[in-house]
Enzyme design. Structure first.
Site, PDB file in Angstrom:
ATOM      1  CE  LYS A 195      27.606  20.083   4.934  1.00  0.00           C
ATOM      2  NZ  LYS A 195      28.683  19.148   4.125  1.00  0.00           N
TER       3      LYS A 195
ATOM      4  N   GLY B  75      -8.860  -3.379  12.322  1.00  0.00           N
ATOM      5  CA  GLY B  75      -9.712  -4.590  12.905  1.00  0.00           C
ATOM      6  C   GLY B  75     -10.571  -3.940  14.063  1.00  0.00           C
TER       7      GLY B  75
ATOM      8  CB  ALA C 155      32.116  43.932  -0.728  1.00  0.00           C
TER       9      ALA C 155
ATOM     10  CG  ASN D 128      -5.966  -4.614  17.073  1.00  0.00           C
ATOM     11  OD1 ASN D 128      -5.439  -4.189  18.202  1.00  0.00           O
ATOM     12  ND2 ASN D 128      -5.646  -5.590  16.274  1.00  0.00           N
TER      13      ASN D 128
ATOM     14  NE  ARG E 245      -2.086  -1.902   3.438  1.00  0.00           N
ATOM     15  CZ  ARG E 245      -2.672  -2.309   4.479  1.00  0.00           C
ATOM     16  NH1 ARG E 245      -3.782  -1.994   4.762  1.00  0.00           N
ATOM     17  NH2 ARG E 245      -1.798  -2.911   5.372  1.00  0.00           N
TER      18      ARG E 245
END
Ligand code: UD1
Ligand code: CA
Length: 417
Positions: free
Chosen positions: A320, A142, A392, A172, A16
Site C-alpha cells: 500500500k 423505455g 530472522a 432507449n 431501487r
C-alpha cells in the site's frame, strides 16, 4: 461541427438501489459511475458538462472537485428526467448548438457511440437523435415505438407499456442529442401525465416529433453498453462487463492475466509489458506496475503502489502506498505499507512494515540491495541504509544497530521463478 455540451442526469435518490450513497458515486471497477460518463463525453469532444444533482449533492460535488469542466445544476425535488433537464434552462436557454443528454447511471457508455450519435445528428441536420439498443431482455427500459416505415414515433416507459409494447426489444439507453432551442421549447410543454406522475424527458421527444421536426433513432449502442444501473444486481453486472474491458485492454498492451475470472484489477491501474498477473490477485486504486514483473497468486496491491520493473510479489503479499525498486522480491506473506524499497531488496517470508503506531502512519525506507530476513518487523519511522541485512525475527527500530554486509549489489535475477 457546431459547439456541443452535455447534460448528465444524476439527481435521483435511487430507491431501487436501497442506498444512502448517491447512486452515481457507487463504484464500478474502483471508480464512481459518473466518472466514466464524463470521460466518454470528453473523449467524444464535448466542451462542457452540466451535471444535475439533488440527492446527496454535496457528496457528489465534493467527489468531483478536481473536474473544473463541470457546471453543477441543482434539482431540488426529483420530479423526473424531463424536469431535471429543465433545471438547466438558466444556463442554456440562449445556447445555439447541440445538447446531448445522458444519465449518470450508465457507466458502460463508450465515446465511439457518442461520436456516431453526434455525427448522424449533425450530418442529417436532425432536431433530435437518439441512439438505441436491442436487448434480449428489455425489462425496465423505455421501448422505442416505430411506425411501419421505421420512423420513430416515440418512447414508452416500461411502466406505461401495453402488453404488446412490452414485447418490443429495441430500447432507449438514454443517449440523446437535441437541437438546444427545440429541446427547451418542447420541455416547457410536458406534463406529469403518466403512471409515475413524473416529467419524462421522453415526452419532450414526443412533442418534437409531433411538431413535425426531424427526429432520428439509430441503433448504435451495443447491448452490453446499454445497461442503466438501477439496483445492486445491475451494479455487479456492470462491474463484470467493465472488468472484462479493463483486463482485455491490459492484455492487448502485453500483460498476461493467467486467470481473468479470478483476478480483479482497478480501471485506474497501469501495468507494463510482459508482466504476469497470477490468479486471485486483487489490484485496487491507483497502482502502477512496471514491465517483466510477476504478481501473485493472491497478491493485494492497494492505492499508491508504484512498482518498478522485474519485481516478484507472491502469495499474500500486500502493498500500500509504497514504491518498490527494480528487482524487489517479496514472495510470501509480507506487508509493505507507506514505504520506499530500494533496488533488488529481498523481503523474506512474513516480514512486514509496522507503519501505524495506533495514532499515526509512518514511513519506512529500505536502501538498495538490502536483505530483510523472514519475520522481520520494520518499525516505522525507519530508514535502513543500502546493503543492510536483518536476522530472522528481528524487530528493527530507528535506533537498532543495523548490520551491513557491504556486499556489492547482485545482478537482477531475471528468472522470476
Ligand atoms: C430512464 C428512461 C428510460 C430509459 C432508461 C435507461 C425516462 C423517463 N426514462 O429510465 O426510457 O430506458 O432511463 O437507463 O427518461 N434523474 C434525475 N432527476 C429526476 C429523475 C431522474 O436527475 O428527477 C436521473 C437519475 O439520477 C438517473 C437518470 O436520471 O441517473 C435516469 O433516471 P432513472 O430513474 O434511473 O430512469 P429509468 O427508470 O432508468
Ligand atoms: Ca436508470
Amino acid at each position: 461541427m457546431s459547439e456541443k455540451v452535455v447534460i448528465i442526469l444524476a439527481a435521483g435518490a435511487s430507491s431501487r438501489m436501497n442506498t444512502k450513497l448517491p447512486k452515481v458515486l457507487h463504484e464500478v471497477c474502483g471508480r464512481p459511475m459518473l466518472a466514466y460518463v464524463l470521460d466518454a463525453c470528453r473523449e467524444a469532444g464535448v466542451q462542457k458538462a452540466y451535471v444535475v444533482v439533488g440527492y446527496g449533492k454535496e457528496q457528489v460535488i465534493e467527489s468531483f472537485a478536481n473536474d473544473k469542466d463541470i457546471t453543477w445544476v441543482e434539482q431540488n425535488e426529483p420530479k423526473g428526467t424531463g424536469h431535471a433537464v429543465m433545471c438547466c434552462r438558466p444556463h442554456l436557454e440562449n445556447f445555439n448548438g447541440n445538447t446531448m443528454i445522458l444519465c449518470g447511471d450508465g457507466p458502460l457508455i463508450r465515446s465511439q457511440t457518442l461520436q456516431t450519435l453526434l455525427q448522424k445528428h449533425e450530418h442529417d441536420k436532425a432536431a433530435a437523435t437518439i441512439a438505441t439498443a436491442i436487448l434480449d431482455d428489455p425489462t425496465g427500459y423505455g421501448r422505442i415505438i416505430r411506425d411501419s416505415y421505421g420512423n420513430i414515433e416515440g418512447i414508452v416507459e416500461h411502466a406505461d407499456c401495453t402488453e404488446q409494447q412490452r414485447q418490443i426489444k429495441e430500447v432507449n439507453p438514454s443517449y440523446y442529442c437535441f437541437n438546444n432551442k427545440i429541446l427547451f421549447e418542447a420541455l416547457s410543454q410536458i406534463t406529469p401525465n403518466n403512471v409515475k406522475k413524473e416529467y419524462y424527458l421522453t415526452d419532450a421527444l414526443h412533442l418534437v416529433i409531433d411538431s413535425g421536426h426531424k427526429v432520428l433513432a439509430v441503433t448504435a449502442v451495443a447491448a452490453e453498453d446499454a445497461m442503466g444501473v438501477n439496483n445492486r444486481r445491475q451494479l455487479t453486472e456492470a462491474g463484470r462487463v467493465m472488468q472484462n474491458r479493463v483486463q482485455n485492454n491490459l492484455m492487448e498492451n502485453g500483460v498476461t492475466i493467467v486467470d481473468p475470472p479470478n483476478t480483479w484489477i482497478d480501471a485506474r491501474a497501469i501495468i507494463g509489458q510482459d508482466t504476469i498477473i497470477e490468479p486471485f490477485t486483487y489490484i485496487h486504486g491507483r497502482v502502477k506496475i512496471g514491465s517483466n514483473c510477476r504478481i501473485g497468486p493472491f497478491a493485494h496491491l492497494r492505492d499508491g503502489t508504484v512498482i518498478d520493473d522485474n519485481v516478484v510479489l507472491g502469495v499474500f503479499t500486500e502493498v500500500k502506498n509504497a514504491k518498490l525498486g527494480n528487482g524487489v522480491r517479496a514472495r510470501h506473506h509480507s506487508y509493505v505499507g507507506d514505504a520506499k524499497i530500494g533496488r533488488n531488496v529481498n523481503i523474506g517470508a512474513g516480514a512486514i512494515t509496522a507503519n501505524f503506531n495506533g495514532s499515526k502512519i509512518n514511513n519506512t525506507e529500505v536502501g538498495d540491495g538490502s536483505f530483510i530476513a523472514p519475520g522481520t518487523i520494520l518499525v516505522a519511522p525507519l530508514t535502513i541504509p543500502a546493503y543492510s541485512y536483518t536476522e530472522a525475527g528481528d524487530v528493527v527500530n530507528q535506533g537498532s544497530n543495523i548490520k551491513n554486509k557491504n556486499r556489492k549489489e547482485r545482478p537482477a535475477d531475471v528468472s522470476r521463478q
